[in-house]
Design a protein around this motif. Structure first.
Motif, mmCIF file in Angstrom:
data_model
loop_
_atom_site.group_PDB
_atom_site.id
_atom_site.type_symbol
_atom_site.label_atom_id
_atom_site.label_comp_id
_atom_site.label_asym_id
_atom_site.label_seq_id
_atom_site.Cartn_x
_atom_site.Cartn_y
_atom_site.Cartn_z
ATOM 1 N N THR A 50 0.830 -1.197 0.000
ATOM 2 C CA THR A 50 0.000 0.000 0.000
ATOM 3 C C THR A 50 0.867 1.250 0.000
ATOM 4 O O THR A 50 2.083 1.196 0.225
ATOM 5 N N ASP A 51 0.227 2.387 -0.201
ATOM 6 C CA ASP A 51 0.961 3.648 -0.173
ATOM 7 C C ASP A 51 1.468 3.971 1.227
ATOM 8 O O ASP A 51 2.341 4.820 1.391
ATOM 9 N N GLU A 52 0.925 3.280 2.227
ATOM 10 C CA GLU A 52 1.416 3.430 3.604
ATOM 11 C C GLU A 52 2.547 2.451 3.907
ATOM 12 O O GLU A 52 2.974 2.324 5.052
ATOM 13 N N GLU A 53 3.000 1.723 2.862
ATOM 14 C CA GLU A 53 4.118 0.777 2.942
ATOM 15 C C GLU A 53 3.775 -0.495 3.700
ATOM 16 O O GLU A 53 4.674 -1.223 4.142
ATOM 17 N N HIS A 54 2.497 -0.816 3.848
ATOM 18 C CA HIS A 54 2.098 -2.083 4.443
ATOM 19 C C HIS A 54 2.096 -3.167 3.370
ATOM 20 O O HIS A 54 1.630 -2.944 2.251
ATOM 21 N N VAL A 55 2.599 -4.341 3.719
ATOM 22 C CA VAL A 55 2.731 -5.449 2.768
ATOM 23 C C VAL A 55 1.705 -6.535 3.111
ATOM 24 O O VAL A 55 1.682 -7.035 4.239
ATOM 25 N N TYR A 56 0.882 -6.892 2.137
ATOM 26 C CA TYR A 56 -0.126 -7.935 2.325
ATOM 27 C C TYR A 56 0.108 -9.064 1.324
ATOM 28 O O TYR A 56 0.245 -8.806 0.117
ATOM 29 N N LEU A 59 2.071 -8.063 6.720
ATOM 30 C CA LEU A 59 3.259 -8.728 7.226
ATOM 31 C C LEU A 59 3.965 -7.822 8.234
ATOM 32 O O LEU A 59 3.818 -6.594 8.198
ATOM 33 N N ALA A 60 4.742 -8.442 9.088
ATOM 34 C CA ALA A 60 5.437 -7.682 10.129
ATOM 35 C C ALA A 60 6.758 -7.105 9.637
ATOM 36 O O ALA A 60 7.548 -6.592 10.435
ATOM 37 N N VAL A 61 7.001 -7.200 8.344
ATOM 38 C CA VAL A 61 8.242 -6.688 7.766
ATOM 39 C C VAL A 61 7.913 -5.730 6.627
ATOM 40 O O VAL A 61 6.808 -5.736 6.083
ATOM 41 N N SER A 62 8.894 -4.911 6.264
ATOM 42 C CA SER A 62 8.727 -3.983 5.151
ATOM 43 C C SER A 62 9.114 -4.664 3.839
ATOM 44 O O SER A 62 9.744 -5.726 3.831
ATOM 45 N N MET A 63 8.755 -4.029 2.748
ATOM 46 C CA MET A 63 9.117 -4.552 1.430
ATOM 47 C C MET A 63 10.628 -4.713 1.304
ATOM 48 O O MET A 63 11.129 -5.690 0.745
ATOM 49 N N ILE A 74 14.717 -5.547 -13.860
ATOM 50 C CA ILE A 74 13.437 -4.873 -13.666
ATOM 51 C C ILE A 74 12.982 -5.053 -12.216
ATOM 52 O O ILE A 74 13.344 -6.024 -11.564
ATOM 53 N N GLY A 75 12.197 -4.096 -11.728
ATOM 54 C CA GLY A 75 11.677 -4.182 -10.367
ATOM 55 C C GLY A 75 11.722 -2.813 -9.708
ATOM 56 O O GLY A 75 11.934 -1.806 -10.372
ATOM 57 N N PRO A 76 11.575 -2.716 -8.401
ATOM 58 C CA PRO A 76 11.280 -3.818 -7.493
ATOM 59 C C PRO A 76 9.808 -4.180 -7.441
ATOM 60 O O PRO A 76 9.416 -5.166 -6.843
ATOM 61 N N ALA A 77 8.955 -3.315 -8.077
ATOM 62 C CA ALA A 77 7.514 -3.481 -7.963
ATOM 63 C C ALA A 77 6.841 -3.065 -9.262
ATOM 64 O O ALA A 77 7.462 -2.469 -10.144
ATOM 65 N N ILE A 78 5.555 -3.396 -9.350
ATOM 66 C CA ILE A 78 4.692 -2.894 -10.420
ATOM 67 C C ILE A 78 3.675 -1.957 -9.786
ATOM 68 O O ILE A 78 2.926 -2.354 -8.890
ATOM 69 N N ARG A 79 3.666 -0.717 -10.211
ATOM 70 C CA ARG A 79 2.638 0.224 -9.777
ATOM 71 C C ARG A 79 1.432 0.050 -10.693
ATOM 72 O O ARG A 79 1.547 0.153 -11.916
ATOM 73 N N LEU A 80 0.272 -0.277 -10.121
ATOM 74 C CA LEU A 80 -0.931 -0.470 -10.920
ATOM 75 C C LEU A 80 -1.226 0.787 -11.731
ATOM 76 O O LEU A 80 -1.236 1.903 -11.206
ATOM 77 N N ALA A 81 -1.496 0.606 -13.025
ATOM 78 C CA ALA A 81 -1.726 1.751 -13.906
ATOM 79 C C ALA A 81 -2.903 2.593 -13.440
ATOM 80 O O ALA A 81 -2.886 3.824 -13.555
ATOM 81 N N GLU A 82 -3.928 1.936 -12.902
ATOM 82 C CA GLU A 82 -5.126 2.670 -12.480
ATOM 83 C C GLU A 82 -4.865 3.586 -11.289
ATOM 84 O O GLU A 82 -5.687 4.450 -10.980
ATOM 85 N N THR A 83 -3.720 3.424 -10.617
ATOM 86 C CA THR A 83 -3.400 4.259 -9.459
ATOM 87 C C THR A 83 -2.442 5.390 -9.813
ATOM 88 O O THR A 83 -1.969 6.091 -8.912
ATOM 89 N N VAL A 84 -2.152 5.554 -11.094
ATOM 90 C CA VAL A 84 -1.244 6.613 -11.553
ATOM 91 C C VAL A 84 -2.059 7.678 -12.280
ATOM 92 O O VAL A 84 -2.677 7.412 -13.310
ATOM 93 N N GLY A 85 -2.059 8.881 -11.733
ATOM 94 C CA GLY A 85 -2.834 9.948 -12.341
ATOM 95 C C GLY A 85 -2.247 10.425 -13.654
ATOM 96 O O GLY A 85 -2.961 10.605 -14.646
ATOM 97 N N GLY A 108 9.444 2.867 -6.526
ATOM 98 C CA GLY A 108 10.445 2.409 -5.581
ATOM 99 C C GLY A 108 11.850 2.606 -6.099
ATOM 100 O O GLY A 108 12.094 3.451 -6.972
ATOM 101 N N THR A 109 12.776 1.819 -5.575
ATOM 102 C CA THR A 109 14.181 1.906 -5.968
ATOM 103 C C THR A 109 14.681 0.525 -6.365
ATOM 104 O O THR A 109 14.594 -0.430 -5.587
ATOM 105 N N LEU A 110 15.188 0.418 -7.567
ATOM 106 C CA LEU A 110 15.767 -0.821 -8.082
ATOM 107 C C LEU A 110 17.271 -0.772 -7.828
ATOM 108 O O LEU A 110 17.967 0.114 -8.336
ATOM 109 N N ILE A 111 17.771 -1.718 -7.047
ATOM 110 C CA ILE A 111 19.188 -1.739 -6.667
ATOM 111 C C ILE A 111 19.835 -3.007 -7.209
ATOM 112 O O ILE A 111 19.315 -4.110 -7.019
#
Length: 294
Positions: free
Chosen positions: A19-25, A60-64, A193-204, A283-286
């Motif tokens: 989520t945008d609050e950085e919670h991982v489900y 989850l109790a951990v961050s991405m 590629i990575g670290p995530a996919i931002r859903l297109a519908e959530t990008v203005g 995010g940041t791809l490292i």
């Protein structure tokens, strides 16, 4: 909302929403494409399906960043567009002319042409994810990362989401002869590629992504550059439309849209370097850099 893949406690690849609050489900789907297919079958958006799925679960109790991340999608093919930014045209002209920028080249022509430059960049076996190594080609002495916005497409060319791509490139090989482009672009671990996919519908507005690239050597920052996708010379839909021409795409194809952050002309990557590519909302791809055969 972002989608990631990671190795879970059972050492099995798993899907999760961030989520945008950085919670991982965790999500009960095998991959991103299954999520999209199930949402379509139900006549709802992927975001609506995710919200419904995680509504009664705890994060989850951990961050991405604490997870062992994989590529967010196993892309059957990664394609790339070239010379889509003014800075890219300048860099390609420098390579092609040996630093003499007083003549028109084919890069100037493709920059202004109706047809963009699009090429096959990578396959699943050549594509790595976050915290994995991108490799240096052994017969090149001038290599750089190319930070790029990636489009995650379905077989019709619909943009399902956005990710980050690193199009590793050999400036000397391409500059020697443009016909060497495949060798300047494609080799083992030459794409990330990575670290995530931002859903297109959530990008203005996808032309408002802020991008940054940082390269570290022995803990020291050697290169830092910033840009935004509003500097693109072509539209995203235009690039996708040319990729679709007389072509057959597989669901999950990724199209990298070109770079506008180019390290100084006297810089080349070395074994042990660390590349960080950041795009806002994604995010940041490292990746670390390694020499093939080392």
């Amino acid at each position: 909302m972002r989608i990631i893949r990671y190795v879970n406690e059972q050492s099995v690849p798993a899907l999760a929403a961030v989520t945008d609050e950085e919670h991982v489900y965790t999500l009960p789907y095998s991959d991103f494409l299954e999520l999209v297919r199930l949402a379509r079958q139900r006549g709802i958006t992927p975001l609506a399906l995710i919200d419904e799925t995680i509504s009664a679960s705890a994060p989850l109790a951990v961050s991405m960043e604490q997870l062992s991340l994989l590529t967010p999608i196993v892309a059957p093919e990664v394609w790339a567009a070239g010379v889509t930014y003014e800075r890219s045209r300048e860099a390609r002209n420098y390579e092609a002319t040996g630093g003499k920028l007083d003549t028109t080249t084919f890069y100037d022509k493709v920059y202004d042409a109706e047809r963009p430059e699009i090429f096959l960049k990578s396959t699943p076996s050549r594509t790595v994810g976050p915290d994995q190594a991108v490799c240096l080609r052994s017969d090149s002495h001038w290599q750089i990362p190319e930070p790029e916005l990636g489009l995650v497409l379905d077989k019709t060319g619909q943009i399902l989401g956005y990710t980050i791509g690193n199009d590793m490139s050999c400036r000397d090989i391409e500059g020697e002869n443009p016909l060497y482009l495949p060798q300047a672009k494609i080799w083992k671990n030459s794409c990330s590629i990575g670290p995530a996919i931002r859903l297109a519908e959530t990008v203005g507005d996808p032309y408002q992504f802020q991008m940054a690239c940082r390269i570290f050597r022995n803990g020291e920052k050697m290169v830092e550059g910033f840009a935004n996708t509003g500097q693109l010379h072509r539209s995203l839909d235009e690039l996708v439309s040319f990729l679709l021409r007389d072509n057959e795409l597989a669901d999950g194809t990724v199209l990298l849209t070109g770079t506008t952050i180019v390290p100084p002309n006297d810089f080349t990557l070395e074994d042990g370097d660390r590349v960080e590519i950041e795009i806002s909302q994604i995010g940041t791809l490292i990746n670390r850099v390694c020499q093939l055969g080392a």
